[in-house]
Scaffold this motif. Structure first.
Motif, PDB file in Angstrom:
ATOM      1  N   GLN A   2       0.619  -0.609   0.324  1.00  0.00           N
ATOM      2  CA  GLN A   2       0.230   0.279  -0.317  1.00  0.00           C
ATOM      3  C   GLN A   2       0.681   1.324   0.037  1.00  0.00           C
ATOM      4  O   GLN A   2       2.498   0.810   0.357  1.00  0.00           O
ATOM      5  CB  GLN A   2      -1.158  -0.268   1.145  1.00  0.00           C
ATOM      6  N   LYS A  14       0.178   4.866   1.667  1.00  0.00           N
ATOM      7  CA  LYS A  14      -0.877   5.060   3.006  1.00  0.00           C
ATOM      8  C   LYS A  14       0.175   5.815   3.716  1.00  0.00           C
ATOM      9  O   LYS A  14       0.950   4.969   4.342  1.00  0.00           O
ATOM     10  CB  LYS A  14      -1.916   4.927   3.084  1.00  0.00           C
ATOM     11  N   PRO A  15      -1.068   7.423   4.068  1.00  0.00           N
ATOM     12  CA  PRO A  15       0.235   7.580   5.215  1.00  0.00           C
ATOM     13  C   PRO A  15      -0.224   7.053   6.585  1.00  0.00           C
ATOM     14  O   PRO A  15      -1.263   5.685   6.549  1.00  0.00           O
ATOM     15  CB  PRO A  15      -0.702   8.964   5.762  1.00  0.00           C
ATOM     16  N   GLU A  30      -1.056   7.112   9.754  1.00  0.00           N
ATOM     17  CA  GLU A  30      -2.462   6.669  10.438  1.00  0.00           C
ATOM     18  C   GLU A  30      -3.885   6.276   9.468  1.00  0.00           C
ATOM     19  O   GLU A  30      -5.159   5.758  10.108  1.00  0.00           O
ATOM     20  CB  GLU A  30      -3.143   8.447  10.593  1.00  0.00           C
ATOM     21  N   ASP A  31      -3.371   6.182   7.884  1.00  0.00           N
ATOM     22  CA  ASP A  31      -4.400   5.873   7.098  1.00  0.00           C
ATOM     23  C   ASP A  31      -4.491   3.998   6.771  1.00  0.00           C
ATOM     24  O   ASP A  31      -5.088   3.328   6.128  1.00  0.00           O
ATOM     25  CB  ASP A  31      -4.715   6.186   6.004  1.00  0.00           C
ATOM     26  N   GLU A  32      -3.151   3.612   7.243  1.00  0.00           N
ATOM     27  CA  GLU A  32      -2.647   2.000   6.645  1.00  0.00           C
ATOM     28  C   GLU A  32      -3.170   1.102   7.134  1.00  0.00           C
ATOM     29  O   GLU A  32      -4.080   1.269   8.128  1.00  0.00           O
ATOM     30  CB  GLU A  32      -1.323   2.594   6.895  1.00  0.00           C
ATOM     31  N   VAL A  33      -3.420   0.070   6.089  1.00  0.00           N
ATOM     32  CA  VAL A  33      -4.015  -1.787   7.031  1.00  0.00           C
ATOM     33  C   VAL A  33      -2.616  -2.559   7.027  1.00  0.00           C
ATOM     34  O   VAL A  33      -2.084  -2.210   6.482  1.00  0.00           O
ATOM     35  CB  VAL A  33      -4.161  -1.851   5.472  1.00  0.00           C
ATOM     36  N   THR A  34      -3.105  -2.842   8.212  1.00  0.00           N
ATOM     37  CA  THR A  34      -1.742  -3.226   8.893  1.00  0.00           C
ATOM     38  C   THR A  34      -1.018  -4.592   8.463  1.00  0.00           C
ATOM     39  O   THR A  34      -0.376  -4.972   8.380  1.00  0.00           O
ATOM     40  CB  THR A  34      -2.190  -3.598  10.761  1.00  0.00           C
ATOM     41  N   ASN A  61       3.249  -0.692   4.109  1.00  0.00           N
ATOM     42  CA  ASN A  61       3.381   0.728   3.700  1.00  0.00           C
ATOM     43  C   ASN A  61       4.643   1.270   3.105  1.00  0.00           C
ATOM     44  O   ASN A  61       5.533   1.423   3.841  1.00  0.00           O
ATOM     45  CB  ASN A  61       2.923   1.321   4.826  1.00  0.00           C
ATOM     46  N   GLU A  70      -5.173   5.468  -3.801  1.00  0.00           N
ATOM     47  CA  GLU A  70      -3.829   5.858  -3.176  1.00  0.00           C
ATOM     48  C   GLU A  70      -3.001   7.155  -3.161  1.00  0.00           C
ATOM     49  O   GLU A  70      -2.497   7.765  -2.657  1.00  0.00           O
ATOM     50  CB  GLU A  70      -2.988   4.465  -2.403  1.00  0.00           C
ATOM     51  N   LYS A 108      -4.058  10.475  -4.094  1.00  0.00           N
ATOM     52  CA  LYS A 108      -3.966  11.319  -2.213  1.00  0.00           C
ATOM     53  C   LYS A 108      -2.494  11.642  -1.478  1.00  0.00           C
ATOM     54  O   LYS A 108      -2.747  12.470  -0.566  1.00  0.00           O
ATOM     55  CB  LYS A 108      -4.821  10.613  -1.566  1.00  0.00           C
TER      56      LYS A 108
END
Length: 598
Positions: A450, A452-453, A455-459, A463, A496, A499
């Protein structure tokens, strides 16, 4: 005979080991910790511009290659007198086997005033190739003994004559380095541009003293070309600063002193939205760049010499310069050195120099080290050597992740094509490893990553955004027709990336990267001719089946074979290639603090 490598010892911190230069390149980066001896190595460069190395109180070791012209000055070109069974009078044909062989000799301050030029010569090592018995049978005994010896000692004596030892020693008296009689310019780490009392002296001090008078002289005198300052220097200043400085004019003003003293002048820069600003109110970085440009552009004019006749030494340019500005200044220096055929020496303890010059064919990295007793130099030829220096300079492994920006590609063949296309689009201005770095995400593995910042990441997903937020992602569109849907993982990554500020994603308009390769390039790479251009949505397997008899072709091998015949003219007409290169290059330029490319 020319000296092509030179070293010294017995000077300052260079007490025990020979230190110096294996060769000289357009850019020579001397890197090491503070107080390791970098500045003192520049004293050797300055000495090389002196016609007589013997003027300096240190030992020199010189390397050179014997050439026929030098031997002709010592040994006559007449036939050998075979009636004399003597080796006393050697001729040119006797020493012909020595042409092209390497000599290493030492030059030291003389203890004997009667010697020519006031110094003692000794050839400390002379290496020759192995000669067959048939060859050696035609070589006089005096030469044969030398050829068979891996190391042969020569010492100069004015009483010797007519033999090879004396001949070579005499020849070395005239050996010269390529720098001989060139001008040497040096800019110290402690430098400034200050207000100055008017005078006609056009000398630029190593600390910047005289800069104001030089600028004033060129702008106000009817005998000097003011456009060299107002146009040329200003244009190069704007080029180096890019968006970091909106400079409109450069000028000088006479100052009104409170004590009514006259003829004090100061340099001013006019900036957009700021008006005229005195240099005394400006940052040290701006002064540094102006001083560099005065050396490169103005001093050759003052001395009425070609720029190729100058050797420039700049110490610790990174002081007070933002890394992005330093990177642009370094790029400018490399372009200048190559274009003008000048030689530039940089002392630094900045890892930016390694990043920029480590992969350059025009530069070399010379590492300075000090063991507490003596300094030494090592030319660093490999990446592992760079990593050792980076560690010594105190750069942490985590810092190495902060490259200018990352381009995420599917695999190695995509990287090969993209690097070549960026090279074509920018005419070689941008290079991987210096301006950006390609990283593989591995095709279908895209579904497991992914962007993403935090705070928005999917664990559950890796990332990649956290590695470097300066990023471009390149994905195959894999469309089978105009308007067909993208794969879900590609669609998600697009959302993603879009953004992220200043990030970019190129999803190929064509089916995959290989569809952009012109048929003429494929024909050249495979030896199969003629070959049509791949169609926009044609699968690679379908194309090879129809045009290459279904031959299995390794994509990496194909990429390596294809890039030499790719040209900007061929690529510009391939689907969305031109617009995508524009977008990607603009991102790379922004990572490096440069103006967007047009």
């Amino acid at each position: 005979m020319n000296i092509d490598s030179i070293y010294f010892k017995g000077y300052s911190c260079f007490k025990k080991d020979w230190a110096g230069f294996d060769t000289i390149k357009p850019i020579n980066v001397i890197i090491g910790r503070n107080n390791s001896g970098k500045s003192h190595l520049l004293d050797l460069v300055e000495a090389l511009c002196d016609p007589e190395l013997s003027h300096h109180e240190w030992q020199n070791q010189c390397h050179g290659v014997l050439d026929e012209e030098s031997l002709k000055k010592i040994f006559p070109a007449r036939p050998r007198d075979t009636s004399q069974n003597s080796n006393a009078d050697l001729v040119l044909s006797d020493v012909q086997p020595l042409v092209g062989e390497k000599l290493i000799w030492e030059v030291a301050p003389s203890q004997f005033e009667s010697l020519p030029h006031g110094y003692e010569l000794q050839v400390s090592s002379l290496r020759f190739p192995a000669f067959s018995s048939e060859q050696s049978s035609n070589i006089p005994l005096a030469v044969e003994e030398v050829l068979k010896s891996e190391t042969h000692q020569f010492s100069y004596s004015p009483k010797q004559s007519g033999n090879i030892s004396s001949g070579v020693s005499h020849m070395l008296q005239d050996a010269t380095h390529q720098f001989r009689k060139d001008s040497f310019c040096r800019l110290l780490a402690d430098r400034d541009i200050k207000t100055e009392l008017k005078n006609t002296n056009m000398n630029l001090g190593r600390d910047g003293q005289g800069a104001t008078n030089i600028i004033r002289g060129f702008i106000t005198s009817d005998k000097l070309p003011r456009e060299l300052i107002e146009d040329d220097l200003l244009d190069e200043l704007k080029l180096i600063f890019g968006n970091d400085g909106q400079f409109l004019d450069i000028g000088v003003q006479e100052l009104d002193k409170e004590d009514n003293t006259k003829d004090y002048w100061e340099v001013y820069i006019r900036e957009e939205k700021k008006g005229w600003i005195p240099l005394s109110k400006s940052g040290s970085g701006l002064k540094t760049v102006i001083l560099v440009l005065l050396n490169l552009l103005v001093i050759p004019k003052i001395e009425d010499k070609e720029r190729s006749q100058f050797k420039f030494a700049f110490e610790e340019l990174e002081n007070n310069l933002h890394p992005a500005l330093l990177r642009r200044l370094f790029k400018y220096l490399e372009d200048y050195a190559v274009k003008e055929k000048a030689k530039i020496f940089l002392t630094t303890h900045s890892s930016v120099a390694l990043d920029l010059f480590g992969a350059s064919d025009h530069a070399q990295i010379i590492h300075m080290s000090h063991d507490g007793e003596s300094a030494r130099t090592t030319t660093i030829p490999t990446h592992s050597g760079y990593l050792k220096i980076i560690s010594e300079l105190g750069v942490r492994p985590s810092d190495l992740l902060q490259v200018n920006g990352l381009i995420w590609v599917e695999g190695p063949s995509d990287r090969i094509y993209l690097n070549r296309w960026i090279e074509l689009y920018t005419d070689g201005r941008l290079r991987e490893g210096r301006d950006y770095q390609c990283v593989f995400y591995g095709g279908s593995i895209l579904s497991q990553v992914q962007f993403k910042p935090p705070e928005d990441e999917v664990t559950k997903l890796a990332n990649l955004f956290q590695i470097n937020h300066n990023l471009v992602v390149v994905c195959d569109g894999d469309r089978i027709a105009n308007g067909s849907d993208l794969k879900p993982r590609v669609e998600r990554i697009r959302e993603e990336v879009e953004k992220i500020d200043d990030a970019y994603i190129w999803i190929t308009d064509a089916k995959e990267i290989e569809n952009y390769i012109p048929g003429s390039v494929l024909a050249e790479a495979t030896g199969l001719s003629p070959l049509p251009d791949p169609k926009k949505y044609e699968s690679w397997s379908s194309y090879t089946e129809k045009n290459m008899d279904g031959k299995r072709i390794d994509k990496v091998d194909l990429a390596i074979s294809s890039i030499p015949s790719m040209t900007i003219k061929l690529m510009q007409g391939r689907f969305d290639w031109k617009e995508q290169m524009k977008q990607i290059v603009e991102r790379i330029d922004s990572w490096n603090g440069d103006s967007p490319s047009t």
